[in-house]
Design a protein around this motif. Structure first.
Motif, PDB file in Angstrom:
ATOM      1  N   VAL A 104       1.013  -1.102   0.347  1.00 52.92           N
ATOM      2  CA  VAL A 104      -0.409   0.027   0.378  1.00 52.92           C
ATOM      3  C   VAL A 104       0.215   1.232  -0.236  1.00 52.92           C
ATOM      4  O   VAL A 104       1.793   1.425   0.929  1.00 52.92           O
ATOM      5  CB  VAL A 104      -0.773  -0.197   1.293  1.00 52.92           C
ATOM      6  CG1 VAL A 104      -2.043   1.231   1.651  1.00 52.92           C
ATOM      7  CG2 VAL A 104      -2.198  -1.320   1.154  1.00 52.92           C
ATOM      8  N   ASN A 105       0.216   2.770  -1.010  1.00 53.49           N
ATOM      9  CA  ASN A 105       1.375   2.959  -0.818  1.00 53.49           C
ATOM     10  C   ASN A 105       0.514   4.397  -1.564  1.00 53.49           C
ATOM     11  O   ASN A 105      -0.412   3.945  -2.975  1.00 53.49           O
ATOM     12  CB  ASN A 105       2.472   3.272  -1.927  1.00 53.49           C
ATOM     13  CG  ASN A 105       3.383   4.205  -1.405  1.00 53.49           C
ATOM     14  OD1 ASN A 105       3.364   5.515  -2.455  1.00 53.49           O
ATOM     15  ND2 ASN A 105       5.163   4.245  -1.277  1.00 53.49           N
ATOM     16  N   LYS A 106       0.364   6.017  -1.386  1.00 59.15           N
ATOM     17  CA  LYS A 106      -0.699   6.114  -2.036  1.00 59.15           C
ATOM     18  C   LYS A 106      -0.268   6.764  -3.434  1.00 59.15           C
ATOM     19  O   LYS A 106      -0.738   7.183  -4.393  1.00 59.15           O
ATOM     20  CB  LYS A 106      -0.010   8.022  -1.466  1.00 59.15           C
ATOM     21  CG  LYS A 106       1.289   8.898  -1.832  1.00 59.15           C
ATOM     22  CD  LYS A 106       0.736   9.949  -0.376  1.00 59.15           C
ATOM     23  CE  LYS A 106       2.346  10.432   0.078  1.00 59.15           C
ATOM     24  NZ  LYS A 106       3.127  10.804  -1.322  1.00 59.15           N
ATOM     25  N   ASN A 107       1.701   6.224  -3.893  1.00 57.87           N
ATOM     26  CA  ASN A 107       1.631   6.596  -5.283  1.00 57.87           C
ATOM     27  C   ASN A 107       1.207   5.353  -5.856  1.00 57.87           C
ATOM     28  O   ASN A 107       1.875   5.391  -7.544  1.00 57.87           O
ATOM     29  CB  ASN A 107       3.562   7.216  -5.103  1.00 57.87           C
ATOM     30  CG  ASN A 107       3.849   8.355  -4.565  1.00 57.87           C
ATOM     31  OD1 ASN A 107       2.964   9.116  -4.246  1.00 57.87           O
ATOM     32  ND2 ASN A 107       4.674   8.141  -3.723  1.00 57.87           N
ATOM     33  N   PHE A 108       0.533   3.916  -5.741  1.00 55.71           N
ATOM     34  CA  PHE A 108       0.972   3.163  -6.445  1.00 55.71           C
ATOM     35  C   PHE A 108      -0.623   3.831  -7.227  1.00 55.71           C
ATOM     36  O   PHE A 108      -1.419   4.022  -7.256  1.00 55.71           O
ATOM     37  CB  PHE A 108       0.693   1.964  -6.293  1.00 55.71           C
ATOM     38  CG  PHE A 108       1.987   1.602  -4.933  1.00 55.71           C
ATOM     39  CD1 PHE A 108       3.218   1.611  -5.594  1.00 55.71           C
ATOM     40  CD2 PHE A 108       1.476   0.708  -4.131  1.00 55.71           C
ATOM     41  CE1 PHE A 108       4.310   0.807  -4.970  1.00 55.71           C
ATOM     42  CE2 PHE A 108       2.717  -0.079  -3.862  1.00 55.71           C
ATOM     43  CZ  PHE A 108       3.647   0.446  -3.575  1.00 55.71           C
ATOM     44  N   ALA A 109      -0.815   2.524  -8.186  1.00 57.94           N
ATOM     45  CA  ALA A 109      -1.710   1.997  -8.917  1.00 57.94           C
ATOM     46  C   ALA A 109      -2.326   0.753  -8.981  1.00 57.94           C
ATOM     47  O   ALA A 109      -1.504   0.246  -8.740  1.00 57.94           O
ATOM     48  CB  ALA A 109      -1.699   2.900 -10.660  1.00 57.94           C
ATOM     49  N   ALA A 110      -3.438   0.607  -8.332  1.00 58.61           N
ATOM     50  CA  ALA A 110      -4.420  -0.711  -8.212  1.00 58.61           C
ATOM     51  C   ALA A 110      -4.248  -1.625  -9.332  1.00 58.61           C
ATOM     52  O   ALA A 110      -4.444  -1.517 -10.191  1.00 58.61           O
ATOM     53  CB  ALA A 110      -5.743  -0.146  -8.093  1.00 58.61           C
ATOM     54  N   ALA A 111      -3.394  -2.660  -8.825  1.00 56.21           N
ATOM     55  CA  ALA A 111      -2.812  -3.867 -10.134  1.00 56.21           C
ATOM     56  C   ALA A 111      -2.105  -5.196  -9.314  1.00 56.21           C
ATOM     57  O   ALA A 111      -1.130  -4.601  -8.428  1.00 56.21           O
ATOM     58  CB  ALA A 111      -2.310  -3.332 -11.055  1.00 56.21           C
ATOM     59  N   MET A 112      -2.008  -6.361  -8.982  1.00 60.75           N
ATOM     60  CA  MET A 112      -1.247  -7.902  -8.957  1.00 60.75           C
ATOM     61  C   MET A 112      -0.289  -7.560  -9.671  1.00 60.75           C
ATOM     62  O   MET A 112      -0.658  -7.659 -11.541  1.00 60.75           O
ATOM     63  CB  MET A 112      -2.194  -8.261  -8.718  1.00 60.75           C
ATOM     64  CG  MET A 112      -1.719  -9.693  -8.952  1.00 60.75           C
ATOM     65  SD  MET A 112      -2.698 -11.003  -8.116  1.00 60.75           S
ATOM     66  CE  MET A 112      -1.699 -12.483  -8.042  1.00 60.75           C
ATOM     67  N   HIS A 113       0.752  -8.164  -9.741  1.00 58.70           N
ATOM     68  CA  HIS A 113       1.740  -9.060 -10.208  1.00 58.70           C
ATOM     69  C   HIS A 113       2.554  -9.706 -10.492  1.00 58.70           C
ATOM     70  O   HIS A 113       2.674 -10.459  -9.316  1.00 58.70           O
ATOM     71  CB  HIS A 113       3.281  -7.376 -10.141  1.00 58.70           C
ATOM     72  CG  HIS A 113       2.635  -6.119 -11.228  1.00 58.70           C
ATOM     73  ND1 HIS A 113       2.772  -5.189 -10.492  1.00 58.70           N
ATOM     74  CD2 HIS A 113       1.698  -5.990 -11.850  1.00 58.70           C
ATOM     75  CE1 HIS A 113       3.096  -3.446 -11.573  1.00 58.70           C
ATOM     76  NE2 HIS A 113       2.054  -4.189 -12.179  1.00 58.70           N
ATOM     77  N   ILE A 114       2.202 -10.487 -11.236  1.00 55.50           N
ATOM     78  CA  ILE A 114       2.636 -11.893 -11.622  1.00 55.50           C
ATOM     79  C   ILE A 114       4.195 -12.283 -12.660  1.00 55.50           C
ATOM     80  O   ILE A 114       3.881 -11.286 -13.355  1.00 55.50           O
ATOM     81  CB  ILE A 114       1.564 -12.876 -11.592  1.00 55.50           C
ATOM     82  CG1 ILE A 114       1.393 -12.170 -12.854  1.00 55.50           C
ATOM     83  CG2 ILE A 114       0.705 -12.834 -10.482  1.00 55.50           C
ATOM     84  CD1 ILE A 114       0.094 -13.540 -13.196  1.00 55.50           C
ATOM     85  N   ASP A 115       4.858 -13.062 -12.623  1.00 58.64           N
ATOM     86  CA  ASP A 115       5.825 -12.902 -13.254  1.00 58.64           C
ATOM     87  C   ASP A 115       5.701 -14.101 -14.356  1.00 58.64           C
ATOM     88  O   ASP A 115       4.534 -14.729 -14.609  1.00 58.64           O
ATOM     89  CB  ASP A 115       7.566 -13.245 -12.506  1.00 58.64           C
ATOM     90  CG  ASP A 115       7.277 -15.066 -12.389  1.00 58.64           C
ATOM     91  OD1 ASP A 115       6.771 -15.756 -12.676  1.00 58.64           O
ATOM     92  OD2 ASP A 115       8.405 -15.344 -11.223  1.00 58.64           O
TER      93      ASP A 115
END
Length: 190
Positions: A160-171
């Motif tokens: 969680v960070n105010k500079n993020f955009a909602a997204a999940m990251h997988i390789d």
């Protein structure tokens, strides 16, 4: 209330320090934006490098900008095995006591003593998104992906960070296992 988040595949890439950028690409070198990424301020670069381990090398590896305080190489476990490195699964930036490798650019090369990881699957959220989903920073959740080869990803860390955009990251290994191609959404399970 929907607990769905977009699932994006994060392919192999390198984050460079300013010092290593100059060694690899020459004095005064700057990263050139090729494409902006979903996370605000993050971008894929025109510049590419070769990542070399004890067994093999992978050419044409993307660099993600902007520059960072420390150089880091993020590979899938398959990539790491291919070049002969046993990469631990870590959150981005957690590179203490990890293996190193050689990074080769057009103007020089750098031997990093640590910094090779397989990125831990994670979800980027703003504080408002986290509140909406009922999750907290560093919480571990599961995410169910309903694709042709759908599966539930465990051990997903919430960031969680105010500079993020909602997204999940997988390789790429995880994306291939789930057949997560194109626009894919996952449901957060607490």
């Amino acid at each position: 209330m929907s607990n769905k988040v977009i699932v994006e595949t994060s392919a192999r890439h390198v984050h460079l320090s300013a010092e290593h950028l100059e060694i690899l690409f020459g004095k005064g070198a700057e990263l050139t934006v090729k494409k902006m990424l979903s996370q605000p301020g993050q971008f894929a670069c025109e510049e590419r490098v070769t990542v070399e381990g004890p067994k093999n090398a992978i050419k044409n590896v993307s660099i993600l900008g902007p520059v960072r305080p420390a150089t880091q190489v993020e590979l899938s476990l398959t990539d790491a095995r291919t070049i002969g490195i046993s990469a631990p699964i870590r959150e981005s930036g957690d590179i203490a006591n990890t293996p190193g490798c050689k990074i080769i650019g057009p103007a020089g090369e750098v031997e990093i003593k640590e910094g090779v990881i397989a990125a831990k699957r994670h979800i980027h959220l703003t504080p408002a998104d986290a509140e909406k989903f009922g999750v907290e920073d560093k919480q571990i959740v599961k995410v169910e992906v309903n694709t042709e080869r759908g599966l539930t990803f465990g051990e997903v860390v919430v960031r969680v960070n105010k500079n993020f955009a909602a997204a999940m990251h997988i390789d790429t290994d995880e994306s291939n296992a789930a057949s997560a191609f194109g626009e894919v959404w996952g449901e957060i399970i607490k």
